[in-house]
Design an enzyme around this catalytic site. Structure first.
Site: not given
Length: 509
Positions: A38, A60, A175
């Site tokens: 990722d 992502k 996040m």
């Protein structure tokens, strides 16, 4: 239960610094037949994969997913049916807001064997690299970790805002940058002190790390003014004040310096690691790739005949590596090399020979062909000169012919062993080329003439303020052919000296 042919390993890549990868994780990447990675996995980790390993990017970013999660789950099941060892490389820890639990459940439901390898979470590593201990006896005895990542279209937050606001000790949010202002305001409305110290750290535990310190009430403004974005870690608590004394990473000599490494992907690791250990933001942009020589039969024949020579001369570490890969496919014991004397162009080549238990008889301090010939002239009396002596010169396909011509002038009997060729690197899996074009760089390093030629062939213009550092005079001369005068040249023409030269440039500003 459906029969599968391989195991999937969910591996935590850690917070960003590749040296924080666990030993088990690195071993699995080296063994992987397929690597599914990722966006937060350090690019240099991809270089650990063996030749032929299939690499699949499923990264992502906020609003930009290379592949939806459901498709990733199906992909892992498919990879397990095609490969013995599939590594799913995930930033941080697979089970800390990494959706590793969902992937593991999908594998279980499909009857695919899997294992999980924990990684160091940015929840603790991020603050640590910013000089903020999440626990400290003078401040707290507990900490809370929560995610601020939610569906932006939702009218209400699913977070337990009152519970988080009421929690004692340090609070770490992962996040949550897209909703930072809303989250901080919600915490204040739920009872969180607005004047509580707070900090945001972007790209924590990497050379790209940037951070701001403020309060809960002012953090969103400070982040906006500094231009910080995702990925980032937010810390709330009085421990943030400790960064004034404990910010060890920000005081490293190369902190904040964006440095380009142009070595081959195989060789970039050592140079990158040395620069990163000093705090540099390293962009690995390999310009060349090492491949087998054009004439493999001649190379194989030369290796087979190598025990019959009086001297073996190695021009580069790559030549040593390729020669002995072939040698051990024919011979089982290094002693079958015979009693040949060994010559090496420079300390780097000598170090590679030492891995095979071989010490050199002749080596110049400066890693250039002319110096090797001068060293032969100086030490000639020690071994009776080179006239009528058989020598096998191991080198790359596009190397200069100085050694061959000069030894032949001295009546040596020289045969060539062309061990490898250099070709342009066409892949850019880490996005370094795109990043260089977009962000520029402070310093670019060149470790051979080949790296110069192939970098120039890319058509990338050097940023106006970018400084150029060369590993030695031959590389410097090649740069000058393109109208580029190096800012500095490594005095000892090896990687440690190159790193020292880069650090010296940064100290001088």
């Amino acid at each position: 239960m459906k029969k599968t042919h391989g195991t999937v390993y969910l591996v935590g890549a850690g917070p960003g610094d590749p040296q924080l990868m666990t030993l088990k994780g690195k071993t699995l990447i080296e063994q992987a037949d397929c690597l599914v990675y990722d966006a937060l996995a350090a690019g240099s980790m991809l270089a650990w994969a063996k030749p032929g390993c299939k690499k699949i990017y499923v990264g992502k970013r906020a609003g930009n997913h290379a592949m939806p999660q459901a498709d990733i789950n199906r992909l892992l099941v498919q990879c397990a049916s095609q490969h013995t060892c599939t590594v799913r490389l995930k930033g941080g820890d697979p089970y800390v807001f990494g959706r590793g639990g969902e992937e593991a459940a999908a594998l279980y439901d499909a009857g695919v064997p899997f294992q999980v390898v924990p990684g160091i979470s940015s929840a603790i590593a991020g603050p640590t690299y910013a000089g903020i201990p999440v626990t400290h006896r003078a401040h707290n005895t507990q900490f809370t970790v929560f995610t601020g990542h939610e569906d932006a279209t939702r009218a209400e937050s699913a977070l337990d805002i009152p519970g988080i606001a009421a929690a004692r000790g340090t609070k770490v949010m992962l996040m949550g940058m897209s909703r930072l202002r809303e989250t901080m305001q919600a915490l204040i409305q739920a009872g969180q002190e607005g004047d509580m110290p707070a900090a945001a750290i972007q790209w924590a535990a990497t050379g790209r790390q940037r951070q701001v310190a403020a309060t809960v009430a002012t953090l969103a403004d400070a982040v906006q003014q500094a231009g910080l974005g995702s990925p980032a870690v937010v810390i709330i608590g009085t421990v943030v004040q400790e960064a004034q004394k404990l910010d060890w990473y920000g005081r490293l000599p190369l902190a904040g310096q964006r440095i380009v490494v142009t070595r081959t992907r195989e060789q970039a690791g050592a140079l990158s690691a040395s620069l990163e250990s000093l705090g540099a933001d390293v962009m690995e942009l390999p310009t060349i790739r090492i491949v087998p020589p054009t004439d493999r039969k001649d190379f194989a024949a030369a290796v087979v005949d190598s025990p019959h020579y009086d001297w073996l001369i190695f021009s580069s570490p790559n030549g040593v590596k390729r020669f002995f890969e072939a040698f051990y496919s024919v011979y089982e014991d290094i002693r079958e090399l015979g009693g040949a004397r060994i010559a090496a162009v420079g300390p780097g080549t000598a170090a590679e020979l030492k891995k095979h238990g071989l010490m050199v008889d002749v080596m110049p301090q400066k890693a250039v062909a002319e110096e090797l010939i001068a060293e032969f002239d100086r030490k000639g009396d020690e071994f009776g000169g080179v006239a009528n002596v058989t020598m096998l010169w191991v080198h790359g396909e596009q190397g200069r012919d100085v050694i061959y011509k000069e030894l032949m002038k001295r009546q040596a009997i020289v045969d060539e062993c062309i061990a490898y060729n250099t070709v342009p690197e066409t892949e850019d899996p880490t996005g370094a080329r795109e990043r260089l074009l977009a962000e520029g760089a402070d310093i670019i390093t060149f470790t051979s003439s080949s790296t110069v030629h192939h970098f120039m062939a890319m058509g990338i213009s050097l940023p106006e303020t970018c400084k150029v550092v060369s590993i030695g005079p031959v590389t410097s001369a090649t740069l000058q052919e393109y109208g580029i005068t190096p800012t500095a040249e490594a005095p000892r023409h090896n990687i440690p000296s190159l790193v020292e030269t880069v650090a010296e440039i940064c100290r001088k500003g």
